[in-house]
Design a protein around this motif. Structure first.
Motif, PDB file in Angstrom:
ATOM      1  N   GLY A  51     -15.082  -5.580   8.530  1.00 48.10           N
ATOM      2  CA  GLY A  51     -13.921  -5.979   9.328  1.00 48.10           C
ATOM      3  C   GLY A  51     -12.703  -6.208   8.460  1.00 48.10           C
ATOM      4  N   GLY A  52     -12.906  -6.816   7.290  1.00 51.41           N
ATOM      5  CA  GLY A  52     -11.803  -7.021   6.351  1.00 51.41           C
ATOM      6  C   GLY A  52     -11.219  -5.715   5.864  1.00 51.41           C
ATOM      7  N   ILE A  53     -12.078  -4.754   5.611  1.00 49.25           N
ATOM      8  CA  ILE A  53     -11.596  -3.433   5.179  1.00 49.25           C
ATOM      9  C   ILE A  53     -10.803  -2.772   6.300  1.00 49.25           C
ATOM     10  N   ALA A  54     -11.281  -2.914   7.538  1.00 43.81           N
ATOM     11  CA  ALA A  54     -10.580  -2.323   8.684  1.00 43.81           C
ATOM     12  C   ALA A  54      -9.215  -2.982   8.892  1.00 43.81           C
ATOM     13  N   VAL A  55      -9.159  -4.298   8.830  1.00 42.46           N
ATOM     14  CA  VAL A  55      -7.881  -5.000   8.988  1.00 42.46           C
ATOM     15  C   VAL A  55      -6.932  -4.625   7.854  1.00 42.46           C
ATOM     16  N   ALA A  56      -7.453  -4.520   6.643  1.00 41.45           N
ATOM     17  CA  ALA A  56      -6.626  -4.129   5.503  1.00 41.45           C
ATOM     18  C   ALA A  56      -6.111  -2.703   5.661  1.00 41.45           C
ATOM     19  N   ALA A  57      -6.924  -1.822   6.234  1.00 39.38           N
ATOM     20  CA  ALA A  57      -6.473  -0.445   6.463  1.00 39.38           C
ATOM     21  C   ALA A  57      -5.336  -0.405   7.482  1.00 39.38           C
ATOM     22  N   VAL A  58      -5.441  -1.226   8.525  1.00 35.35           N
ATOM     23  CA  VAL A  58      -4.357  -1.312   9.518  1.00 35.35           C
ATOM     24  C   VAL A  58      -3.098  -1.867   8.859  1.00 35.35           C
ATOM     25  N   ALA A  59      -3.249  -2.922   8.062  1.00 33.46           N
ATOM     26  CA  ALA A  59      -2.103  -3.500   7.357  1.00 33.46           C
ATOM     27  C   ALA A  59      -1.487  -2.491   6.396  1.00 33.46           C
ATOM     28  N   LEU A  60      -2.326  -1.714   5.729  1.00 38.98           N
ATOM     29  CA  LEU A  60      -1.831  -0.685   4.811  1.00 38.98           C
ATOM     30  C   LEU A  60      -1.024   0.368   5.562  1.00 38.98           C
ATOM     31  N   ALA A  61      -1.530   0.821   6.705  1.00 38.99           N
ATOM     32  CA  ALA A  61      -0.812   1.831   7.486  1.00 38.99           C
ATOM     33  C   ALA A  61       0.520   1.282   7.997  1.00 38.99           C
ATOM     34  N   LEU A  62       0.512   0.071   8.530  1.00 37.11           N
ATOM     35  CA  LEU A  62       1.749  -0.525   9.048  1.00 37.11           C
ATOM     36  C   LEU A  62       2.767  -0.758   7.936  1.00 37.11           C
ATOM     37  N   SER A  63       2.320  -1.303   6.827  1.00 32.78           N
ATOM     38  CA  SER A  63       3.257  -1.585   5.743  1.00 32.78           C
ATOM     39  C   SER A  63       3.771  -0.303   5.097  1.00 32.78           C
ATOM     40  N   ALA A  64       2.935   0.715   5.001  1.00 33.46           N
ATOM     41  CA  ALA A  64       3.399   1.985   4.444  1.00 33.46           C
ATOM     42  C   ALA A  64       4.442   2.631   5.366  1.00 33.46           C
ATOM     43  N   ALA A  65       4.194   2.577   6.669  1.00 33.37           N
ATOM     44  CA  ALA A  65       5.157   3.144   7.618  1.00 33.37           C
ATOM     45  C   ALA A  65       6.467   2.364   7.592  1.00 33.37           C
ATOM     46  N   THR A  66       6.380   1.055   7.551  1.00 24.61           N
ATOM     47  CA  THR A  66       7.588   0.230   7.536  1.00 24.61           C
ATOM     48  C   THR A  66       8.371   0.410   6.242  1.00 24.61           C
ATOM     49  N   THR A  67       7.677   0.406   5.121  1.00 32.63           N
ATOM     50  CA  THR A  67       8.348   0.594   3.839  1.00 32.63           C
ATOM     51  C   THR A  67       8.965   1.986   3.760  1.00 32.63           C
ATOM     52  N   GLY A  68       8.252   2.979   4.235  1.00 36.14           N
ATOM     53  CA  GLY A  68       8.793   4.334   4.252  1.00 36.14           C
ATOM     54  C   GLY A  68      10.039   4.448   5.114  1.00 36.14           C
ATOM     55  N   MET A  69      10.021   3.792   6.277  1.00 36.88           N
ATOM     56  CA  MET A  69      11.189   3.828   7.158  1.00 36.88           C
ATOM     57  C   MET A  69      12.374   3.098   6.515  1.00 36.88           C
ATOM     58  N   GLN A  70      12.098   1.987   5.842  1.00 32.21           N
ATOM     59  CA  GLN A  70      13.175   1.268   5.162  1.00 32.21           C
ATOM     60  C   GLN A  70      13.788   2.124   4.049  1.00 32.21           C
ATOM     61  N   LEU A  71      12.959   2.814   3.305  1.00 29.51           N
ATOM     62  CA  LEU A  71      13.475   3.681   2.242  1.00 29.51           C
ATOM     63  C   LEU A  71      14.233   4.874   2.815  1.00 29.51           C
ATOM     64  N   TYR A  72      13.732   5.425   3.919  1.00 31.38           N
ATOM     65  CA  TYR A  72      14.357   6.591   4.545  1.00 31.38           C
ATOM     66  C   TYR A  72      15.738   6.239   5.110  1.00 31.38           C
ATOM     67  N   LEU A  73      15.870   5.036   5.657  1.00 34.86           N
ATOM     68  CA  LEU A  73      17.137   4.612   6.248  1.00 34.86           C
ATOM     69  C   LEU A  73      17.901   3.643   5.337  1.00 34.86           C
ATOM     70  N   MET A  74      17.675   3.720   4.042  1.00 33.36           N
ATOM     71  CA  MET A  74      18.284   2.784   3.110  1.00 33.36           C
ATOM     72  C   MET A  74      19.811   2.861   3.139  1.00 33.36           C
ATOM     73  N   ASN A  75      20.378   4.049   3.135  1.00 30.94           N
ATOM     74  CA  ASN A  75      21.838   4.183   3.126  1.00 30.94           C
ATOM     75  C   ASN A  75      22.455   3.644   4.407  1.00 30.94           C
ATOM     76  N   GLU A  76      21.830   3.934   5.540  1.00 31.38           N
ATOM     77  CA  GLU A  76      22.337   3.445   6.820  1.00 31.38           C
ATOM     78  C   GLU A  76      22.247   1.924   6.896  1.00 31.38           C
ATOM     79  N   ASN A  77      21.147   1.368   6.384  1.00 34.84           N
ATOM     80  CA  ASN A  77      20.979  -0.083   6.396  1.00 34.84           C
ATOM     81  C   ASN A  77      21.999  -0.750   5.468  1.00 34.84           C
ATOM     82  N   SER A  78      22.270  -0.142   4.327  1.00 37.75           N
ATOM     83  CA  SER A  78      23.274  -0.699   3.409  1.00 37.75           C
ATOM     84  C   SER A  78      24.657  -0.695   4.051  1.00 37.75           C
ATOM     85  N   ALA A  79      24.992   0.401   4.733  1.00 40.51           N
ATOM     86  CA  ALA A  79      26.286   0.477   5.419  1.00 40.51           C
ATOM     87  C   ALA A  79      26.360  -0.577   6.527  1.00 40.51           C
TER      88      ALA A  79
END
Length: 139
Positions: free
Chosen positions: A69-97
């Protein structure tokens, strides 16, 4: 010659490894919503701890359900954090503006204009209607 490391009284190494994996995965999920990059690192730690705990638990004849269960929860957290971090990096210029616009915005209506500009800039980079799909509203 050194003496082997002993587990604390009343606690077996296999049992503590399983608990460590679930606590790290819960911490990773919490960190994902506060600091996505930290959640990414914490989720990796949780997955490694969980994978390392499974053989210990099996060798001790203990159930591995909590660790799985811990591995499964960690996998979900990994997917969510990777998607969120990727979106933040992708929209970095827009967010800075957007942040610069908000610094100079003196009124509520000018803050609204900043958000409209951010939303328009983000929609140019993202697929159509993705902001409506994720429910992007004014912060």
């Amino acid at each position: 010659m050194s003496t082997p490391v002993q587990a604390p009284a009343g606690q077996q190494p296999a049992e503590s490894a399983g608990r460590r994996a679930i606590w790290l995965s819960i911490a990773a999920l919490a960190m994902t919503f506060m600091l996505p990059a930290a959640g990414l690192v914490m989720a990796l730690f949780a997955i490694v701890a969980g994978i390392r705990a499974v053989p210990l638990l099996k060798a001790a004849g203990k159930p591995t359900g909590v660790t799985a269960g811990g591995i499964a929860v960690a996998a979900v957290a990994l997917a969510l954090s990777a998607a969120t971090t990727g979106m933040q990096l992708y929209l970095m210029n827009e967010n800075s503006a957007y942040q610069e616009c908000m610094k100079s915005a003196g009124t509520v209506s000018s803050q609204g204009e900043c958000f409209v500009q951010f939303k328009e800039a983000a929609q140019k980079k993202l697929p159509p209607d993705v902001l409506d799909l994720i429910g992007a509203t004014r912060p």
